[in-house]
Design a protein around this motif. Structure first.
Motif, mmCIF file in Angstrom:
data_model
loop_
_atom_site.group_PDB
_atom_site.id
_atom_site.type_symbol
_atom_site.label_atom_id
_atom_site.label_comp_id
_atom_site.label_asym_id
_atom_site.label_seq_id
_atom_site.Cartn_x
_atom_site.Cartn_y
_atom_site.Cartn_z
ATOM 1 N N PRO A 1 13.468 -2.197 -64.539
ATOM 2 C CA PRO A 1 13.386 -3.463 -65.284
ATOM 3 C C PRO A 1 13.424 -3.231 -66.788
ATOM 4 C CG PRO A 1 11.245 -2.884 -64.351
ATOM 5 C CD PRO A 1 12.218 -1.884 -63.823
ATOM 6 N N THR B 1 17.979 -7.166 -66.130
ATOM 7 C CA THR B 1 17.212 -8.231 -66.771
ATOM 8 C C THR B 1 16.277 -8.906 -65.778
ATOM 9 O OG1 THR B 1 19.061 -9.746 -66.346
ATOM 10 C CG2 THR B 1 18.974 -8.681 -68.511
ATOM 11 N N ALA B 2 16.747 -9.100 -64.538
ATOM 12 C CA ALA B 2 15.929 -9.733 -63.496
ATOM 13 C C ALA B 2 16.660 -9.590 -62.167
ATOM 14 C CB ALA B 2 15.697 -11.208 -63.807
ATOM 15 N N ASP C 1 14.044 -13.924 -60.758
ATOM 16 C CA ASP C 1 14.653 -15.145 -61.287
ATOM 17 C C ASP C 1 15.214 -15.936 -60.106
ATOM 18 O OD1 ASP C 1 16.169 -17.138 -62.471
ATOM 19 O OD2 ASP C 1 16.886 -15.861 -64.097
ATOM 20 N N PHE D 1 9.551 -5.646 -61.261
ATOM 21 C CA PHE D 1 10.757 -6.411 -61.588
ATOM 22 C C PHE D 1 10.426 -7.891 -61.770
ATOM 23 C CE2 PHE D 1 12.924 -2.779 -59.620
ATOM 24 C CZ PHE D 1 13.969 -2.597 -60.512
ATOM 25 N N ARG D 2 11.142 -8.527 -62.688
ATOM 26 C CA ARG D 2 11.020 -9.969 -62.857
ATOM 27 C C ARG D 2 11.964 -10.646 -61.860
ATOM 28 N NH1 ARG D 2 13.138 -14.203 -65.936
ATOM 29 N NH2 ARG D 2 14.769 -12.885 -66.815
ATOM 30 N N GLU E 1 12.843 -5.433 -70.752
ATOM 31 C CA GLU E 1 12.460 -6.655 -71.459
ATOM 32 C C GLU E 1 13.286 -6.759 -72.740
ATOM 33 O OE1 GLU E 1 8.250 -6.638 -71.892
ATOM 34 O OE2 GLU E 1 7.875 -6.629 -69.729
#
Length: 254
Positions: free
Chosen positions: A84, A45-46, A65, A62-63, A86
């Motif tokens: 990654p 997810t992150a 966080d 990649f996100r 979404e």
């Protein structure tokens, strides 16, 4: 099947325990990831922000966080073996050691990269394919007819999105082509796992890796090749004998 990993805080030990509990796999964290990557589409997810800028440069796509935290080594392993994600459909959910593991039956999102070449040799194509497969999911070469009736080859590569641009550049670098077509596809992947088996062949025991799914059981080709060389016997003969023994064990529930 997608395996989505999510956490607020994790370390190498907690992640290893969570994955071992859900998937019943042994080994250190990297070997667990390597084993799972043969069978599942691993997603995140992150990721937390790493302290090392070198690792941060590897996290394209990649996100990040800032509320999450874990060791840089774990971030590096996660980025190496996971992709990654979404949106996804929630299936079974497991939680252990503060790690959430969600199984999703969504189709896998991939990119196809393809290019045509008409002025190269089979040796050059083989080398390019070998180099591209270091990063790609899979690759294929087709013979076709190009403009003005010229015989040519089409190289088609399957890749995840993060590595697609590097692969496209490699295709242009290794082959006499001026461009690469890229488009999105979805893939359904049968769940499978890689296990280690011991088989007896011609009076000797050998260990080899075997890919097992609901529809087939298949020995790892490189292991079959190694065994054939050790026995000094033809590879097709060794391959057939290994498959026969594996299928016999499978039919007897071993």
């Amino acid at each position: 099947m997608k395996v989505v990993i999510d956490f607020d805080e994790a370390n190498e030990d907690s992640l290893r325990k969570a994955l071992r509990k859900v998937f019943n796999v042994e080994g250190d964290l990297e070997n667990i990831f390597k084993s799972l990557s043969y069978s599942f589409d691993l997603r995140l997810t992150a990721l937390p922000m790493p302290k090392d800028s070198r690792i941060l440069r590897e996290l394209k796509g990649f996100r990040i966080d800032l509320r999450k935290s874990c060791e840089d080594r774990v971030i590096e392993l996660l980025a190496r073996y996971c992709k990654p994600i979404e949106d996804f459909t929630v299936g079974d959910v497991y939680e252990c050691e503060g790690i959430r593991i969600i199984l999703s039956d969504d189709l896998e999102d991939l990119l196809v990269l393809e290019t045509n070449v008409d002025d190269t040799t089979g040796e050059v194509l083989a080398y390019a394919m070998e180099e591209i497969l270091k990063d790609a999911v899979d690759a294929y070469i087709f013979t076709c007819i190009g403009k003005k009736g010229r015989p040519c080859f089409m190289l088609k590569v399957l890749s995840d999105e993060r590595k697609a641009m590097d692969i496209a550049k490699k295709m242009c670098r290794e082959l006499p082509t001026l461009g690469v077509r890229i488009y999105k596809v979805k893939r359904y992947k049968v769940d499978r796992k890689t296990i280690e088996k011991t088989v007896e062949l011609f009076g000797k025991e050998f260990k080899l890796r075997v890919k097992v799914s609901k529809v087939s059981i298949k020995p790892e080709f490189e292991d079959v090749k190694r065994i054939a060389k050790e026995l000094n016997k033809p590879l097709p003969l060794v391959y057939r004998e290994i498959v026969r023994r594996l299928n016999h064990e499978d039919s007897n529930g071993q």
